[in-house]
Every structure is written in C-alpha cells, then in structure tokens.
Write a protein that holds these residues in place. Structure first.
Motif, PDB file in Angstrom:
ATOM      1  N   UNK A  98       0.875  -1.166   0.000  1.00  0.00           N
ATOM      2  CA  UNK A  98       0.000   0.000   0.000  1.00  0.00           C
ATOM      3  C   UNK A  98       0.917   1.223   0.000  1.00  0.00           C
ATOM      4  N   UNK A  99       1.262   1.695  -1.176  1.00  0.00           N
ATOM      5  CA  UNK A  99       2.260   2.753  -1.292  1.00  0.00           C
ATOM      6  C   UNK A  99       1.736   4.066  -0.720  1.00  0.00           C
ATOM      7  N   UNK A 100       2.468   4.672   0.227  1.00  0.00           N
ATOM      8  CA  UNK A 100       2.049   5.972   0.747  1.00  0.00           C
ATOM      9  C   UNK A 100       2.033   7.028  -0.353  1.00  0.00           C
ATOM     10  N   UNK A 101       1.226   8.059  -0.151  1.00  0.00           N
ATOM     11  CA  UNK A 101       1.086   9.108  -1.155  1.00  0.00           C
ATOM     12  C   UNK A 101       2.349   9.948  -1.279  1.00  0.00           C
ATOM     13  N   UNK A 149       0.110   4.978   6.931  1.00  0.00           N
ATOM     14  CA  UNK A 149       0.586   6.214   6.327  1.00  0.00           C
ATOM     15  C   UNK A 149      -0.544   6.940   5.600  1.00  0.00           C
ATOM     16  N   UNK A 150      -0.259   8.170   5.218  1.00  0.00           N
ATOM     17  CA  UNK A 150      -1.272   9.041   4.630  1.00  0.00           C
ATOM     18  C   UNK A 150      -1.470   8.720   3.151  1.00  0.00           C
ATOM     19  N   UNK A 151      -2.720   8.618   2.748  1.00  0.00           N
ATOM     20  CA  UNK A 151      -3.042   8.438   1.336  1.00  0.00           C
ATOM     21  C   UNK A 151      -2.566   7.138   0.745  1.00  0.00           C
ATOM     22  N   UNK A 152      -2.414   6.106   1.569  1.00  0.00           N
ATOM     23  CA  UNK A 152      -1.915   4.820   1.071  1.00  0.00           C
ATOM     24  C   UNK A 152      -3.056   4.045   0.411  1.00  0.00           C
ATOM     25  N   UNK A 153      -2.987   3.890  -0.900  1.00  0.00           N
ATOM     26  CA  UNK A 153      -4.030   3.170  -1.635  1.00  0.00           C
ATOM     27  C   UNK A 153      -3.855   1.668  -1.484  1.00  0.00           C
ATOM     28  N   UNK A 154      -4.949   0.945  -1.371  1.00  0.00           N
ATOM     29  CA  UNK A 154      -4.864  -0.507  -1.277  1.00  0.00           C
ATOM     30  C   UNK A 154      -4.357  -1.097  -2.584  1.00  0.00           C
ATOM     31  N   UNK A 198      -9.034  -1.735   6.866  1.00  0.00           N
ATOM     32  CA  UNK A 198      -8.615  -0.397   7.288  1.00  0.00           C
ATOM     33  C   UNK A 198      -7.608  -0.550   8.427  1.00  0.00           C
ATOM     34  N   UNK A 199      -6.388  -0.096   8.194  1.00  0.00           N
ATOM     35  CA  UNK A 199      -5.320  -0.319   9.160  1.00  0.00           C
ATOM     36  C   UNK A 199      -5.598   0.246  10.530  1.00  0.00           C
ATOM     37  N   UNK A 200      -6.232   1.418  10.591  1.00  0.00           N
ATOM     38  CA  UNK A 200      -6.487   2.055  11.878  1.00  0.00           C
ATOM     39  C   UNK A 200      -7.587   1.357  12.667  1.00  0.00           C
ATOM     40  N   UNK A 201      -8.297   0.428  12.032  1.00  0.00           N
ATOM     41  CA  UNK A 201      -9.329  -0.339  12.714  1.00  0.00           C
ATOM     42  C   UNK A 201      -8.867  -1.748  13.065  1.00  0.00           C
ATOM     43  N   UNK A 202      -7.682  -2.125  12.619  1.00  0.00           N
ATOM     44  CA  UNK A 202      -7.173  -3.482  12.824  1.00  0.00           C
ATOM     45  C   UNK A 202      -6.569  -3.629  14.211  1.00  0.00           C
ATOM     46  N   UNK A 203      -6.331  -4.881  14.603  1.00  0.00           N
ATOM     47  CA  UNK A 203      -5.682  -5.205  15.866  1.00  0.00           C
ATOM     48  C   UNK A 203      -4.301  -5.776  15.549  1.00  0.00           C
ATOM     49  N   UNK A 204      -3.253  -5.097  16.030  1.00  0.00           N
ATOM     50  CA  UNK A 204      -1.892  -5.356  15.605  1.00  0.00           C
ATOM     51  C   UNK A 204      -1.077  -6.069  16.682  1.00  0.00           C
ATOM     52  N   UNK A 205      -0.148  -6.911  16.243  1.00  0.00           N
ATOM     53  CA  UNK A 205       0.864  -7.468  17.140  1.00  0.00           C
ATOM     54  C   UNK A 205       2.225  -7.252  16.497  1.00  0.00           C
ATOM     55  N   UNK A 206       3.213  -7.002  17.330  1.00  0.00           N
ATOM     56  CA  UNK A 206       4.561  -6.751  16.814  1.00  0.00           C
ATOM     57  C   UNK A 206       5.264  -8.071  16.579  1.00  0.00           C
TER      58      UNK A 206
END
Length: 274
Positions: free
Chosen positions: A37-40, A56-61, A114-122
């Motif tokens: 998902x390349x950032x803008x 990141x901002x403006x990252x298109x799927x 949507x990345x900001x809605x996902x649940x992440x683990x490192x």
C-alpha cells in the motif's frame, strides 16, 4: 550568517531524507511493489493519535496479496524516493536515527481492511543495537541498502496486513518531534498454525510521552526502550557493548534496479536475506 546557513542546510538535509517502505521480499524472492500500500508521499506522520499512523497518509490498497507461511523470512525494503532501489544512497538519510519495527494484523480481507481499525501485534523490532558507540536500527537498515528481515511467527492462516515502520528520533527531544514512517503490505498466511498473539491498536499503542518517542538521542545512551509491545514469537538481542559492525549482510551486488509488480509463486527461493 554562518548560523543561518547551518540552519538552512540542516533543514534541507532533513527535508530530503524522508523515505518510505516500498518493496517486499519473501525468502529472498523479490515481490517488489506487488502487494504494498504505497504511501502518497515520503513525508512522515508526526501525530501518534492520527489514523495515518497505521499505514501512512493516502496509502491506496493493492489488488494483490503476497503469500507467506510461518517460518518464512520476509524482508521489507525502504528508500527515499518512489520506485528507488539503488544502494548508492542511504535508505533514510539526514541522520534520521531510530528503531525499525514490524507489525502484523489479522484481517478478513487484506485488500480492503482499514489499518487504523485493525488489531496489531509486533513481530520484530531493532532499536539501539550498540551503545559503544550508539548505533540504531536505521543505521543497520542503511548498511543493508534499506532491507530489514524478520521471520513470520507461528500464527493462524488467513489474510493479514504487515506494517513496517521507522521512527526517526533526530528531533524527538520535544513532544511531536518524532517522525514515523509506516507502510503496509497485504499478505495471505498459509499453514495450520494456531498462534493468537495479544494485540494493540494503531493509533493507540504509542504515546507522545513514551520514553522511546520523547527522547534526546544527541547524548550517549546506554539503553533504549523501543515503543510498542514486545515482539511475538522472537527474542530481541541485548544492546551490545562493543562497536556494531557496519557491514552489509544483504548482498548489495545482487540488488535489482527494476521493481516487480506481480507476486512471486509460493515456495520460490531467491538471493537470500539481510
């Protein structure tokens, strides 16, 4: 006049040193930009509460999903300009020192999640690797032509987002000074593992006051607390007390100049990993 020139030069260096994670490798096989998902732009995110912190901002799927399995060695690749792959310049320059991190999030559909809605683990991080002298993960990244390699842990099969990130700390001595350079890749994990790691939200995992985010790195450090949770399924080496060898483990002689846009066949083997 000298001070003005120095300030201007520092600003130009800082502005020209922005970067993005752009390419992916799987077991040394070049997947290029096929599932990124390349950032803008190559500008950083500076607000730890912004939804842009996830991917990141403006990252298109992307229309593509790269296939990996637990135990696969995955390499993310960072450069300063879009489509760049040359090892002739630093992956992220301008003394943008700080940690390199990788997260994953299980999602129902990697092409629409949507990345900001996902649940992440490192899954991995590389912070201060040596304190004699201080040497950060981004410096190791630059030694290796922008490549950072980690292992896919034992996790359940399905679609995932992979989030690669650099946190640049060169102006992080005041709140809001840290610069975040995230990018997401779309994956499908195969196999029959059943690992279910604890998760965090992004944004949410970081605070502007975290000791690894609000920090003056222009002093001698003995340790560094990498932001976010402990990596799942791996052990992070202790900070070395001897000089870190600034030599490439990535085979820069085999670094390609072109960028594939199609996903590699599952099980293919390639040139190796950093």
């Amino acid at each position: 006049m000298l001070l003005k020139f120095a300030a201007t030069a520092a600003f130009v260096a800082s502005a020209s040193a922005h970067a993005t994670f752009q390419q992916l490798w799987i077991n040394g096989v070049d997947a290029g930009s096929s599932c990124v998902r390349a950032p803008a732009s190559n500008s950083p995110v500076t607000d730890v509460n912004s939804a842009d912190l996830a991917c990141n901002a403006g990252a298109a799927t992307s229309a593509n999903v790269c296939t990996v399995a637990p135990g696969d060695r995955v390499t993310v690749e960072m450069h300063q300009q879009p489509g760049q792959r040359s090892c002739g310049s630093e992956a992220i320059g301008g003394a943008h020192y700080g940690p390199v991190l990788a997260y994953m999030a299980a999602v129902s559909d990697a092409t629409t999640a949507v990345g900001s809605q996902a649940s992440w683990f490192k899954v991995s991080h590389m912070g201060l690797v040596s304190n004699n002298p201080d040497y950060f993960g981004t410096q190791v990244l630059n030694d290796n032509c922008g490549h950072y390699t980690f292992t896919i842990p034992n996790i359940s099969p399905g679609n995932y987002l992979l989030r690669a990130e650099v946190i640049a700390l060169h102006v992080a001595s005041s709140a809001g000074g840290a610069q975040f350079y995230p990018a997401c890749f779309q994956l499908s994990v195969t196999g029959s593992s059943s690992g279910s790691p604890p998760t965090v939200k992004i944004p949410g995992a970081y605070s502007a006051q975290d000791p690894g985010i609000l920090i003056d790195i222009h002093q001698t450090l003995t340790d560094y607390v990498v932001p976010g949770p402990t990596p799942y399924g791996t052990t992070v080496p202790a900070v070395a007390t001897t000089a870190y060898p600034a030599t490439a483990t990535w085979n820069t002689a085999l670094q390609p100049s072109t960028v594939p846009t199609t996903t590699p066949a599952p099980g293919a083997t390639g040139i190796g990993t950093a």
